[in-house]
Design a protein around this motif. Structure first.
Motif, PDB file in Angstrom:
ATOM      1  N   GLY A 114       0.802  -1.226   0.000  1.00 13.15           N
ATOM      2  CA  GLY A 114       0.000   0.000   0.000  1.00 13.15           C
ATOM      3  C   GLY A 114       0.830   1.269   0.000  1.00 13.15           C
ATOM      4  N   ASN A 115       2.132   1.173  -0.260  1.00  8.54           N
ATOM      5  CA  ASN A 115       3.006   2.340  -0.271  1.00  8.54           C
ATOM      6  C   ASN A 115       3.164   2.902  -1.678  1.00  8.54           C
ATOM      7  OD1 ASN A 115       3.728   2.079   2.530  1.00  8.54           O
ATOM      8  ND2 ASN A 115       5.038   0.378   1.937  1.00  8.54           N
ATOM      9  N   LYS A 116       3.397   4.213  -1.753  1.00 10.06           N
ATOM     10  CA  LYS A 116       3.773   4.820  -3.023  1.00 10.06           C
ATOM     11  C   LYS A 116       5.254   4.566  -3.227  1.00 10.06           C
ATOM     12  CE  LYS A 116       0.571   8.612  -3.492  1.00 10.06           C
ATOM     13  NZ  LYS A 116       0.464  10.022  -3.875  1.00 10.06           N
ATOM     14  N   VAL A 117       5.692   4.518  -4.474  1.00 10.96           N
ATOM     15  CA  VAL A 117       7.106   4.265  -4.767  1.00 10.96           C
ATOM     16  C   VAL A 117       7.615   5.329  -5.738  1.00 10.96           C
ATOM     17  CG1 VAL A 117       8.788   2.609  -5.626  1.00 10.96           C
ATOM     18  CG2 VAL A 117       6.719   1.789  -4.488  1.00 10.96           C
ATOM     19  N   LYS A 118       8.742   5.931  -5.354  1.00 13.16           N
ATOM     20  CA  LYS A 118       9.419   6.867  -6.251  1.00 13.16           C
ATOM     21  C   LYS A 118      10.586   6.103  -6.855  1.00 13.16           C
ATOM     22  CE  LYS A 118      11.664  11.377  -6.311  1.00 13.16           C
ATOM     23  NZ  LYS A 118      12.010  12.553  -5.495  1.00 13.16           N
ATOM     24  N   VAL A 119      10.557   5.916  -8.160  1.00 12.77           N
ATOM     25  CA  VAL A 119      11.608   5.190  -8.868  1.00 12.77           C
ATOM     26  C   VAL A 119      12.532   6.237  -9.481  1.00 12.77           C
ATOM     27  CG1 VAL A 119      12.113   3.470 -10.625  1.00 12.77           C
ATOM     28  CG2 VAL A 119       9.942   3.376  -9.394  1.00 12.77           C
ATOM     29  N   SER A 120      13.809   6.226  -9.049  1.00 14.61           N
ATOM     30  CA  SER A 120      14.770   7.245  -9.478  1.00 14.61           C
ATOM     31  C   SER A 120      15.929   6.633 -10.242  1.00 14.61           C
ATOM     32  CB  SER A 120      15.336   7.981  -8.260  1.00 14.61           C
ATOM     33  OG  SER A 120      14.314   8.576  -7.514  1.00 14.61           O
ATOM     34  N   ILE A 121      16.349   7.340 -11.282  1.00 11.23           N
ATOM     35  CA  ILE A 121      17.537   6.974 -12.055  1.00 11.23           C
ATOM     36  C   ILE A 121      18.547   8.088 -11.826  1.00 11.23           C
ATOM     37  CG2 ILE A 121      18.482   6.480 -14.333  1.00 11.23           C
ATOM     38  CD1 ILE A 121      16.349   4.511 -13.738  1.00 11.23           C
ATOM     39  N   ARG A 122      19.728   7.720 -11.310  1.00 15.52           N
ATOM     40  CA  ARG A 122      20.768   8.712 -11.019  1.00 15.52           C
ATOM     41  C   ARG A 122      21.771   8.735 -12.181  1.00 15.52           C
ATOM     42  NH1 ARG A 122      22.703   6.892  -6.138  1.00 15.52           N
ATOM     43  NH2 ARG A 122      24.162   5.567  -7.248  1.00 15.52           N
ATOM     44  N   PHE A 123      21.985   9.921 -12.734  1.00 15.21           N
ATOM     45  CA  PHE A 123      22.934  10.101 -13.834  1.00 15.21           C
ATOM     46  C   PHE A 123      24.223  10.700 -13.283  1.00 15.21           C
ATOM     47  CE2 PHE A 123      18.747  10.408 -15.789  1.00 15.21           C
ATOM     48  CZ  PHE A 123      18.867   9.510 -16.832  1.00 15.21           C
ATOM     49  N   ARG A 124      25.364  10.137 -13.716  1.00 12.76           N
ATOM     50  CA  ARG A 124      26.651  10.652 -13.266  1.00 12.76           C
ATOM     51  C   ARG A 124      27.511  10.969 -14.485  1.00 12.76           C
ATOM     52  NH1 ARG A 124      28.286   6.299  -8.756  1.00 12.76           N
ATOM     53  NH2 ARG A 124      28.771   5.207 -10.671  1.00 12.76           N
ATOM     54  N   GLY A 125      28.204  12.081 -14.417  1.00 14.45           N
ATOM     55  CA  GLY A 125      29.161  12.446 -15.468  1.00 14.45           C
ATOM     56  C   GLY A 125      28.540  12.552 -16.841  1.00 14.45           C
ATOM     57  N   ARG A 126      29.101  11.803 -17.780  1.00 17.85           N
ATOM     58  CA  ARG A 126      28.662  11.880 -19.179  1.00 17.85           C
ATOM     59  C   ARG A 126      27.296  11.247 -19.398  1.00 17.85           C
ATOM     60  NH1 ARG A 126      34.342  10.187 -21.969  1.00 17.85           N
ATOM     61  NH2 ARG A 126      35.469  12.074 -21.384  1.00 17.85           N
ATOM     62  N   GLU A 127      26.805  10.481 -18.411  1.00 20.72           N
ATOM     63  CA  GLU A 127      25.473   9.869 -18.553  1.00 20.72           C
ATOM     64  C   GLU A 127      24.397  10.938 -18.710  1.00 20.72           C
ATOM     65  OE1 GLU A 127      25.134   7.580 -14.980  1.00 20.72           O
ATOM     66  OE2 GLU A 127      26.273   5.899 -15.777  1.00 20.72           O
ATOM     67  N   LEU A 128      24.651  12.155 -18.194  1.00 21.17           N
ATOM     68  CA  LEU A 128      23.667  13.233 -18.309  1.00 21.17           C
ATOM     69  C   LEU A 128      23.372  13.598 -19.758  1.00 21.17           C
ATOM     70  CD1 LEU A 128      24.535  15.627 -15.372  1.00 21.17           C
ATOM     71  CD2 LEU A 128      22.296  14.690 -15.907  1.00 21.17           C
TER      72      LEU A 128
END
Length: 184
Positions: A114-128
């Motif tokens: 019953g929880n909400k979920v925040k799914v995050s993708i972290r970009f580092r360096g050139r991945e941006l």
């Protein structure tokens, strides 16, 4: 208005009040002194139930019983409310297939609780420079949730927040009838 904030009997500050008696009949506008005398004559209290009205509305009733019923109503309301927590799952855009499956399994478990979920993708360096890869990963997560039969609603689609891309998923609303049927 909380019962602690209510003014009763001689605490009422207005000169004139609109009075409703114990049976719910409207007695009309009268002075506070006369209204208090009316309440005391039947052994009850004069309670200011609507202080912002012009003139303020007062009821003749048993204040102890009224306060108990108000507190009981608040307890019942608090008991029936559900607290939704926000969980967060973080990953990187270059995540392996098995790790993605594991993360989506955890997301499904959080949603089942019953929880909400925040799914995050972290970009580092050139991945941006390649944020579209993060969108692809988030779409794969949604596809796996659907594939596994997890009921969910997408509250917020993929959105860049600084160096992170995230989306918010909440559990699908379950009707009360189906919950009762499952419990029987």
């Amino acid at each position: 208005m909380a019962t602690k904030d209510l003014r009763i009997n001689r605490q009422i500050r207005a000169r004139e009040v609109f009075v409703i008696d114990a049976e719910g009949n409207q007695k009309g506008i009268m002075s506070v002194f006369d209204a208090v005398m009316l309440a005391e004559s039947v052994g009850l209290d004069l309670v200011e139930v609507s202080p912002n009205a012009n003139p303020p509305v007062c009821k003749v009733l048993d204040f102890g019983k009224y306060r108990y019923e108000q507190e009981k109503r608040l307890r019942d309301a608090k008991k029936n409310q559900s607290v939704v927590k926000m969980k967060e799952i973080r990953m990187q855009p270059k995540i392996e297939r098995h790790d993605l499956e594991t993360k989506s399994k955890f997301i499904g478990e959080f949603l089942a609780e019953g929880n909400k979920v925040k799914v995050s993708i972290r970009f580092r360096g050139r991945e941006l420079a390649h944020t579209e890869l993060g969108k692809v990963v988030l779409d794969k997560i949604l596809a796996q949730l659907t594939e596994n039969g997890v009921g969910f609603n997408l509250d917020r689609d993929a959105l860049m927040e600084g160096k992170m891309m995230s989306m918010i998923v909440s559990p699908a609303k379950v009707s009360a009838a189906s919950v009762k049927k499952d419990n029987q």
